[in-house]
Design an enzyme around this catalytic site. Structure first.
Site, PDB file in Angstrom:
ATOM      1  N   THR A   1      79.671  33.679  28.536  1.00  0.00           N
ATOM      2  CA  THR A   1      79.043  32.904  27.458  1.00  0.00           C
ATOM      3  C   THR A   1      78.613  33.779  26.287  1.00  0.00           C
ATOM      4  OG1 THR A   1      77.006  31.688  26.942  1.00  0.00           O
ATOM      5  CG2 THR A   1      76.917  33.088  28.845  1.00  0.00           C
TER       6      THR A   1
ATOM      7  N   TYR B   1      69.348  32.953  31.849  1.00  0.00           N
ATOM      8  CA  TYR B   1      70.710  32.421  31.985  1.00  0.00           C
ATOM      9  C   TYR B   1      71.722  33.422  31.400  1.00  0.00           C
ATOM     10  CZ  TYR B   1      74.938  29.962  30.678  1.00  0.00           C
ATOM     11  OH  TYR B   1      76.255  29.634  30.485  1.00  0.00           O
TER      12      TYR B   1
END
Ligand code: UDP
Length: 345
Positions: free
Chosen positions: A121, A145
């Site tokens: 990501t 995250y």
């Protein structure tokens, strides 16, 4: 009869991006094996190959699935991905995303499986010092995250050198849209992403959309993101896999369009495409949101020969709206006003 290109284990294959990857794999001649614990995934999204219900933390379950189906590679999507929750419950994120990936890598080692495409990501970059973001931009995640995905990238680098485990990390920008045939699409619970929430406001499933901050240093004061169609992401996984099989994939590629769209512009386009009123409410900035995130995706375009085909914002919104009407409105509110014919599935 077409020749089978073999079998691929797809962790998180019942999830949003994983299910689109299964469809792209099947179209390319592979058989995807969807391995998913169904915590956030949906069994209805598994349509292109066998389904194995299992958790990535369960190493022996993974070994069983690998021994049963003998895949030649793994696409690894299974992860928790709520940024806010990762801040309040980091243990959950490090356990599932990092320890879970380690269990997967060990299961791969136990079964002599040595190729992995990893779902990473742009959150690994944190708040970049300059734009657009290329693969050499310093990675400095600002939430657990992003940190969990960054840690996995680091583990993959070490495993590549120590154990010849060949991997490629695909760093997505904002995944959006839905399958062009309306077979699968986004269905998160809870939903936190901008586009599905905007469409909820358009169809009346929610009263309005909250704009998190209109005082950013951007052209219209709202945040700018690089939205990439989920079908284009899925296709990138297939070409990255081919590259991995040929032994000449690079360790990481950004997947984005290089074009930024503001929250305000996106809502305006959604009004136009849906033909509905969308009420907005401006609220304070959301913690941890950088003003602008835009990819430099030239490496994927040149090295993978991948070009986004569906990622202009109007196509993303049109596909997402068709899915929204079929799936969310169809399921949650059967008596909603019929959509325009041209936009129905
Ligand atoms: N956003 C918003 N209202 C919402 C959800 C998101 O204004 O209800 C904004 C958010 O601040 C960000 C952009 O929309 O600038 C995209 O957010 P999303 O959660 O979809 O993806 P993220 O960029 O966080 O991965």
């Amino acid at each position: 009869m077409s020749i089978s290109r073999g079998t691929i284990l797809v962790t998180g294959g019942a999830g949003y991006i994983g299910s689109h990857a299964c469809k792209a794999l099947a179209r390319a001649g592979y058989t995807p094996i969807a391995y998913d614990n169904l915590v956030y995934g949906h069994e209805w999204a598994v349509k292109w190959g066998p389904f194995v219900r299992g958790d990535i933390l369960d190493r022996s379950g993974l070994v069983d699935a690998i021994e049963r189906y003998r895949p030649q590679a793994v696409m690894h999507f299974a992860a928790f991905a709520y940024v806010g929750e990762s801040v309040t419950d980091p243990a959950k994120y490090y356990r599932n995303n990092v320890a879970g990936t380690l269990a997967l890598l060990e299961a791969m080692q136990n079964t002599r499986l040595s190729r992995l495409v990893f779902s990473s990501t742009c959150a690994t970059y944190g708040i970049p010092a300059s734009l657009p973001i290329n693969e050499n931009t310093h990675q400095s995640p600002v939430n657990p995250y992003g940190a969990s995905k960054f840690m996995v990238e680091r583990i993959l680098t070490d495993f590549r050198h120590a154990y010849a485990l060949d991997s490629v990390a695909l760093r997505y920008f904002n995944a959006a849209g839905a399958d062009g045939d309306c077979e699968i699409g986004e269905d998160h619970d809870p939903e936190t992403h901008l586009i599905p929430l905007v469409l909820d406001a358009a169809s009346g499933l929610r009263p309005d959309i909250t704009v998190f901050g209109d005082d950013y240093p951007t052209s219209d004061g709202t945040c700018i993101r690089d939205y990439i169609h989920v079908a284009d992401l899925a296709e990138a996984h297939v070409v990255a896999l081919t590259k991995l099989e040929r032994g000449n994939a690079l360790p990481a590629y950004n997947l984005g369009t290089g074009k930024g769209v503001s929250v305000k512009l996106l809502i305006e386009r959604a009004r136009e495409i849906t033909g509905r009123q969308i009420k907005t409410v401006v609220a304070a900035r959301r913690a941890g949101d950088p003003p602008e995130l835009v990819a430099d995706a030239k490496l994927a375009m040149s090295d993978l020969k991948w070009t986004p085909q569906h990622s202009d914002i109007d196509t993303i919104l049109t596909d997402a709206w068709r899915w929204h009407l079929k799936h969310h409105v169809g399921v949650k509110r059967k008596n909603i006003k019929a959509p325009q014919q041209s936009i129905q599935c």
